[in-house]
Design an enzyme around this catalytic site. Structure first.
Site, PDB file in Angstrom:
ATOM      1  N   TYR A  18       0.842  -1.203   0.000  1.00 12.27           N
ATOM      2  CA  TYR A  18       0.000   0.000   0.000  1.00 12.27           C
ATOM      3  C   TYR A  18       0.880   1.257   0.000  1.00 12.27           C
ATOM      4  O   TYR A  18       0.679   2.164  -0.799  1.00 12.27           O
ATOM      5  CB  TYR A  18      -0.922   0.001   1.230  1.00 12.27           C
ATOM      6  CG  TYR A  18      -1.890   1.166   1.244  1.00 12.27           C
ATOM      7  CD1 TYR A  18      -3.149   1.043   0.677  1.00 12.27           C
ATOM      8  CD2 TYR A  18      -1.537   2.376   1.816  1.00 12.27           C
ATOM      9  CE1 TYR A  18      -4.036   2.111   0.671  1.00 12.27           C
ATOM     10  CE2 TYR A  18      -2.413   3.448   1.813  1.00 12.27           C
ATOM     11  CZ  TYR A  18      -3.658   3.311   1.242  1.00 12.27           C
ATOM     12  OH  TYR A  18      -4.528   4.380   1.228  1.00 12.27           O
ATOM     13  N   HIS A  22       1.519   4.162  -3.097  1.00 10.26           N
ATOM     14  CA  HIS A  22       1.315   5.600  -2.896  1.00 10.26           C
ATOM     15  C   HIS A  22       2.613   6.391  -3.068  1.00 10.26           C
ATOM     16  O   HIS A  22       2.580   7.531  -3.522  1.00 10.26           O
ATOM     17  CB  HIS A  22       0.659   5.874  -1.542  1.00 10.26           C
ATOM     18  CG  HIS A  22      -0.812   5.668  -1.580  1.00 10.26           C
ATOM     19  ND1 HIS A  22      -1.383   4.417  -1.488  1.00 10.26           N
ATOM     20  CD2 HIS A  22      -1.827   6.546  -1.750  1.00 10.26           C
ATOM     21  CE1 HIS A  22      -2.694   4.545  -1.598  1.00 10.26           C
ATOM     22  NE2 HIS A  22      -2.992   5.817  -1.758  1.00 10.26           N
ATOM     23  N   TYR A  41      -3.317  16.433   1.124  1.00 10.72           N
ATOM     24  CA  TYR A  41      -3.858  15.082   1.271  1.00 10.72           C
ATOM     25  C   TYR A  41      -2.824  14.203   1.970  1.00 10.72           C
ATOM     26  O   TYR A  41      -1.684  14.106   1.524  1.00 10.72           O
ATOM     27  CB  TYR A  41      -4.167  14.528  -0.125  1.00 10.72           C
ATOM     28  CG  TYR A  41      -5.088  13.339  -0.192  1.00 10.72           C
ATOM     29  CD1 TYR A  41      -5.274  12.481   0.867  1.00 10.72           C
ATOM     30  CD2 TYR A  41      -5.773  13.060  -1.363  1.00 10.72           C
ATOM     31  CE1 TYR A  41      -6.121  11.391   0.784  1.00 10.72           C
ATOM     32  CE2 TYR A  41      -6.630  11.973  -1.470  1.00 10.72           C
ATOM     33  CZ  TYR A  41      -6.796  11.145  -0.391  1.00 10.72           C
ATOM     34  OH  TYR A  41      -7.630  10.062  -0.486  1.00 10.72           O
ATOM     35  N   TRP A  76      -7.278   3.923 -10.718  1.00 12.25           N
ATOM     36  CA  TRP A  76      -6.569   3.855  -9.435  1.00 12.25           C
ATOM     37  C   TRP A  76      -7.280   2.905  -8.473  1.00 12.25           C
ATOM     38  O   TRP A  76      -6.648   2.094  -7.810  1.00 12.25           O
ATOM     39  CB  TRP A  76      -6.445   5.250  -8.828  1.00 12.25           C
ATOM     40  CG  TRP A  76      -5.693   5.260  -7.533  1.00 12.25           C
ATOM     41  CD1 TRP A  76      -6.215   5.326  -6.273  1.00 12.25           C
ATOM     42  CD2 TRP A  76      -4.276   5.169  -7.359  1.00 12.25           C
ATOM     43  NE1 TRP A  76      -5.227   5.291  -5.334  1.00 12.25           N
ATOM     44  CE2 TRP A  76      -4.013   5.195  -5.975  1.00 12.25           C
ATOM     45  CE3 TRP A  76      -3.198   5.070  -8.245  1.00 12.25           C
ATOM     46  CZ2 TRP A  76      -2.731   5.126  -5.454  1.00 12.25           C
ATOM     47  CZ3 TRP A  76      -1.917   5.010  -7.715  1.00 12.25           C
ATOM     48  CH2 TRP A  76      -1.698   5.028  -6.348  1.00 12.25           C
ATOM     49  N   TRP A  77      -8.599   3.013  -8.388  1.00 12.33           N
ATOM     50  CA  TRP A  77      -9.356   2.115  -7.515  1.00 12.33           C
ATOM     51  C   TRP A  77      -9.102   0.659  -7.883  1.00 12.33           C
ATOM     52  O   TRP A  77      -8.901  -0.180  -7.016  1.00 12.33           O
ATOM     53  CB  TRP A  77     -10.845   2.414  -7.592  1.00 12.33           C
ATOM     54  CG  TRP A  77     -11.306   3.614  -6.830  1.00 12.33           C
ATOM     55  CD1 TRP A  77     -10.574   4.412  -5.986  1.00 12.33           C
ATOM     56  CD2 TRP A  77     -12.618   4.160  -6.847  1.00 12.33           C
ATOM     57  NE1 TRP A  77     -11.357   5.415  -5.485  1.00 12.33           N
ATOM     58  CE2 TRP A  77     -12.621   5.284  -5.991  1.00 12.33           C
ATOM     59  CE3 TRP A  77     -13.787   3.818  -7.510  1.00 12.33           C
ATOM     60  CZ2 TRP A  77     -13.757   6.059  -5.780  1.00 12.33           C
ATOM     61  CZ3 TRP A  77     -14.919   4.586  -7.292  1.00 12.33           C
ATOM     62  CH2 TRP A  77     -14.899   5.689  -6.435  1.00 12.33           C
TER      63      TRP A  77
END
Length: 104
Positions: A18, A22, A41, A76-77
């Site tokens: 993960y 990112h 963000y 992206w999802w």
């Protein structure tokens, strides 16, 4: 600016993946998020619970919700679905948090 916070869940064995995904976020994804009014963000991980705490500042709720429909966000999802809890449409299972305190 509107401050938004939310909680998601990463799979226990996917913490490193993960973070890696990112760290290598697609430049076009970042550009599109800015285009839809997002800034500042951040996502934090609680390794003990596998919970992700997200924080983002947006310009407008409607504009930000339109971002979910973009091709790059859908891509992206799909890319992130193997490493976290998602709905059938690959959107992250997410719980929005209500702000109860803010200090400037």
């Amino acid at each position: 600016m509107i401050r938004k916070a939310f909680v998601m869940t990463v799979h226990p064995d996917k913490h490193d993946e993960y973070k890696k995904r990112h760290n290598e976020i697609w430049p076009q994804m970042v550009k599109e998020m800015h285009k839809f009014g997002a800034s500042n963000y951040s996502i934090f991980l609680d390794k003990d619970t596998n919970k992700l705490f997200g924080y983002v500042e947006i310009e407008d709720e409607e504009k930000w919700s339109d971002f979910a429909k973009t091709d790059i966000n859908q891509k992206w999802w799909k890319f992130m679905a193997p490493v976290m809890e998602t709905h059938p449409d690959n959107s992250p299972v997410s719980v929005e948090l209500k702000e109860v305190f803010h200090m400037e």
